[in-house]
Design a protein around this motif. Structure first.
Motif, PDB file in Angstrom:
ATOM      1  N   ARG A   1      -4.405   2.517  -4.614  1.00 50.75           N
ATOM      2  CA  ARG A   1      -3.005   2.671  -4.181  1.00 50.75           C
ATOM      3  C   ARG A   1      -2.508   1.359  -3.588  1.00 50.75           C
ATOM      4  O   ARG A   1      -1.962   1.324  -2.461  1.00 50.75           O
ATOM      5  CB  ARG A   1      -2.864   3.828  -3.199  1.00 50.75           C
ATOM      6  CG  ARG A   1      -3.237   5.146  -3.843  1.00 50.75           C
ATOM      7  CD  ARG A   1      -3.151   6.284  -2.868  1.00 50.75           C
ATOM      8  NE  ARG A   1      -3.658   7.511  -3.465  1.00 50.75           N
ATOM      9  CZ  ARG A   1      -3.924   8.615  -2.783  1.00 50.75           C
ATOM     10  NH1 ARG A   1      -3.709   8.633  -1.474  1.00 50.75           N
ATOM     11  NH2 ARG A   1      -4.375   9.677  -3.394  1.00 50.75           N
TER      12      ARG A   1
ATOM     13  N   ASN B   1       0.848  -1.198   0.000  1.00 50.72           N
ATOM     14  CA  ASN B   1       0.000   0.000   0.000  1.00 50.72           C
ATOM     15  C   ASN B   1       0.876   1.238   0.000  1.00 50.72           C
ATOM     16  O   ASN B   1       1.908   1.269   0.685  1.00 50.72           O
ATOM     17  CB  ASN B   1      -0.872   0.041   1.266  1.00 50.72           C
ATOM     18  CG  ASN B   1      -1.954  -1.014   1.246  1.00 50.72           C
ATOM     19  OD1 ASN B   1      -1.745  -2.115   1.724  1.00 50.72           O
ATOM     20  ND2 ASN B   1      -3.098  -0.683   0.687  1.00 50.72           N
ATOM     21  N   TYR B   2       0.447   2.271  -0.714  1.00 49.10           N
ATOM     22  CA  TYR B   2       1.221   3.511  -0.716  1.00 49.10           C
ATOM     23  C   TYR B   2       0.273   4.692  -0.533  1.00 49.10           C
ATOM     24  O   TYR B   2      -0.914   4.613  -0.822  1.00 49.10           O
ATOM     25  CB  TYR B   2       2.069   3.640  -1.985  1.00 49.10           C
ATOM     26  CG  TYR B   2       1.333   3.467  -3.279  1.00 49.10           C
ATOM     27  CD1 TYR B   2       1.103   2.184  -3.789  1.00 49.10           C
ATOM     28  CD2 TYR B   2       0.908   4.554  -4.021  1.00 49.10           C
ATOM     29  CE1 TYR B   2       0.443   2.012  -4.987  1.00 49.10           C
ATOM     30  CE2 TYR B   2       0.252   4.396  -5.228  1.00 49.10           C
ATOM     31  CZ  TYR B   2       0.023   3.112  -5.706  1.00 49.10           C
ATOM     32  OH  TYR B   2      -0.632   2.935  -6.898  1.00 49.10           O
ATOM     33  N   SER B   3       0.866   5.792  -0.057  1.00 47.86           N
ATOM     34  CA  SER B   3       0.019   6.852   0.506  1.00 47.86           C
ATOM     35  C   SER B   3      -0.333   7.984  -0.455  1.00 47.86           C
ATOM     36  O   SER B   3      -1.251   8.749  -0.182  1.00 47.86           O
ATOM     37  CB  SER B   3       0.697   7.449   1.742  1.00 47.86           C
ATOM     38  OG  SER B   3       1.951   7.990   1.389  1.00 47.86           O
ATOM     39  N   THR B   4       0.402   8.146  -1.552  1.00 44.94           N
ATOM     40  CA  THR B   4       0.065   9.230  -2.480  1.00 44.94           C
ATOM     41  C   THR B   4       0.020   8.695  -3.904  1.00 44.94           C
ATOM     42  O   THR B   4       0.461   7.585  -4.180  1.00 44.94           O
ATOM     43  CB  THR B   4       1.091  10.375  -2.409  1.00 44.94           C
ATOM     44  OG1 THR B   4       2.358   9.896  -2.863  1.00 44.94           O
ATOM     45  CG2 THR B   4       1.248  10.906  -1.004  1.00 44.94           C
ATOM     46  N   THR B   5      -0.497   9.510  -4.773  1.00 48.49           N
ATOM     47  CA  THR B   5      -0.631   9.113  -6.176  1.00 48.49           C
ATOM     48  C   THR B   5       0.713   8.722  -6.763  1.00 48.49           C
ATOM     49  O   THR B   5       1.725   9.388  -6.519  1.00 48.49           O
ATOM     50  CB  THR B   5      -1.216  10.292  -6.983  1.00 48.49           C
ATOM     51  OG1 THR B   5      -2.454  10.651  -6.404  1.00 48.49           O
ATOM     52  CG2 THR B   5      -1.422   9.887  -8.429  1.00 48.49           C
ATOM     53  N   SER B   6       0.713   7.669  -7.533  1.00 50.22           N
ATOM     54  CA  SER B   6       1.913   7.264  -8.252  1.00 50.22           C
ATOM     55  C   SER B   6       1.491   6.520  -9.502  1.00 50.22           C
ATOM     56  O   SER B   6       0.437   5.884  -9.523  1.00 50.22           O
ATOM     57  CB  SER B   6       2.796   6.376  -7.390  1.00 50.22           C
ATOM     58  OG  SER B   6       3.911   5.923  -8.140  1.00 50.22           O
TER      59      SER B   6
ATOM     60  N   THR C   1      -4.085   1.573  -9.132  1.00 48.59           N
ATOM     61  CA  THR C   1      -3.653   2.920  -8.743  1.00 48.59           C
ATOM     62  C   THR C   1      -4.737   3.675  -7.984  1.00 48.59           C
ATOM     63  O   THR C   1      -4.430   4.554  -7.180  1.00 48.59           O
ATOM     64  CB  THR C   1      -3.235   3.736  -9.970  1.00 48.59           C
ATOM     65  OG1 THR C   1      -4.331   3.795 -10.890  1.00 48.59           O
ATOM     66  CG2 THR C   1      -2.019   3.119 -10.648  1.00 48.59           C
TER      67      THR C   1
ATOM     68  N   ASN D   1      -2.676   1.661 -14.279  1.00 48.73           N
ATOM     69  CA  ASN D   1      -3.737   1.056 -13.483  1.00 48.73           C
ATOM     70  C   ASN D   1      -4.226  -0.225 -14.160  1.00 48.73           C
ATOM     71  O   ASN D   1      -4.450  -0.247 -15.370  1.00 48.73           O
ATOM     72  CB  ASN D   1      -4.895   2.028 -13.322  1.00 48.73           C
ATOM     73  CG  ASN D   1      -5.952   1.493 -12.375  1.00 48.73           C
ATOM     74  OD1 ASN D   1      -5.616   0.925 -11.331  1.00 48.73           O
ATOM     75  ND2 ASN D   1      -7.202   1.647 -12.738  1.00 48.73           N
TER      76      ASN D   1
END
Lengths: 112, 112
Positions: B70, B24-29, B67, B52
């Protein structure tokens, strides 16, 4: 296969000494990273370059660490003066934006 | 600040079983990477996921990217001992940067 070459592979030094680690990125790669890996902190990004220009070195202790790319075939990471808490494995990686990033074999640094 | 979390941190599984590692990641990528690291070795690139819904497979490993949530997953099918290693996901900060931030890693041990 093209490789990222790091030297030295191992380095033992006394506290207070200067340490220089070198990285030869894969020819043609325009992005170079320096990471530090420890058991406690995992993989930390120290600095990275694009087209030899430093883009971000916010992960480095500025008072003792410096990173440079004097030319496209060489990246250096210096620690002066070194401290025992700098003991870690330092990885260099290179690649292209949107592509794969290839890691070198690492430099295992021990500061006593 | 981008945070990348993996779970589980440790995974012990029997040969032949299936399991999934989550990232899991916290900002848009828009880019996510999976790497494998054997003890005392460098990081080996496994997958690069660029959009995505991207899904990539290599042997017993399959990686996917959502995406919007996330979230990326690394699915292991019919595990074998040779898959024992530490697996890292890494995410690139958006907006034309190369800043590659690693997750905590998942240490996988496959036993007979």
């Amino acid at each position: 296969d093209a490789r990222v070459t790091q030297t030295p592979r191992h380095k033992v030094t006394e506290m207070g000494q200067e340490v220089t680690m070198r990285c030869q990125p894969i020819l043609g790669h325009n992005t170079v990273f320096w990471y530090r890996q420890t058991m406690m902190q995992g993989l930390e990004l120290l600095a990275y370059f694009r087209n030899r220009a430093p883009l971000d070195d916010s992960g480095m202790p500025k008072d003792r660490f410096s990173a440079e790319m004097p030319d496209a075939t060489l990246a250096t990471l210096k620690i002066q003066p070194s401290e025992p808490r700098d003991s870690a494995v330092y990885f260099c990686a290179s690649g292209f934006i949107t592509g794969e990033y290839t890691f070198g074999s690492g430099t295992r640094l021990t500061v006593v | 600040e981008l945070k990348v979390e993996q779970n589980p941190l440790f995974l012990s599984m029997q040969e032949g079983k299936n399991y999934t590692i989550y990232c899991n990641y916290s900002t848009t990528s828009d880019r996510l990477y999976w790497y494998r690291q054997d003890p005392g070795k460098s990081l080996e690139s496994l997958f690069v996921l660029l959009s995505n819904g991207a899904v990539k497979q290599e042997g017993r490993l399959m990686a996917s990217l959502d995406t919007k949530a996330r979230l990326s997953t690394l699915h292991i099918t019919a595990a074998v001992h040779d898959l024992s290693a530490t697996y890292f996901c890494a995410v690139v900060l958006p907006y034309n940067t190369d800043k590659l931030i690693f997750g905590t890693g998942t240490r996988l041990q496959v036993f007979p």
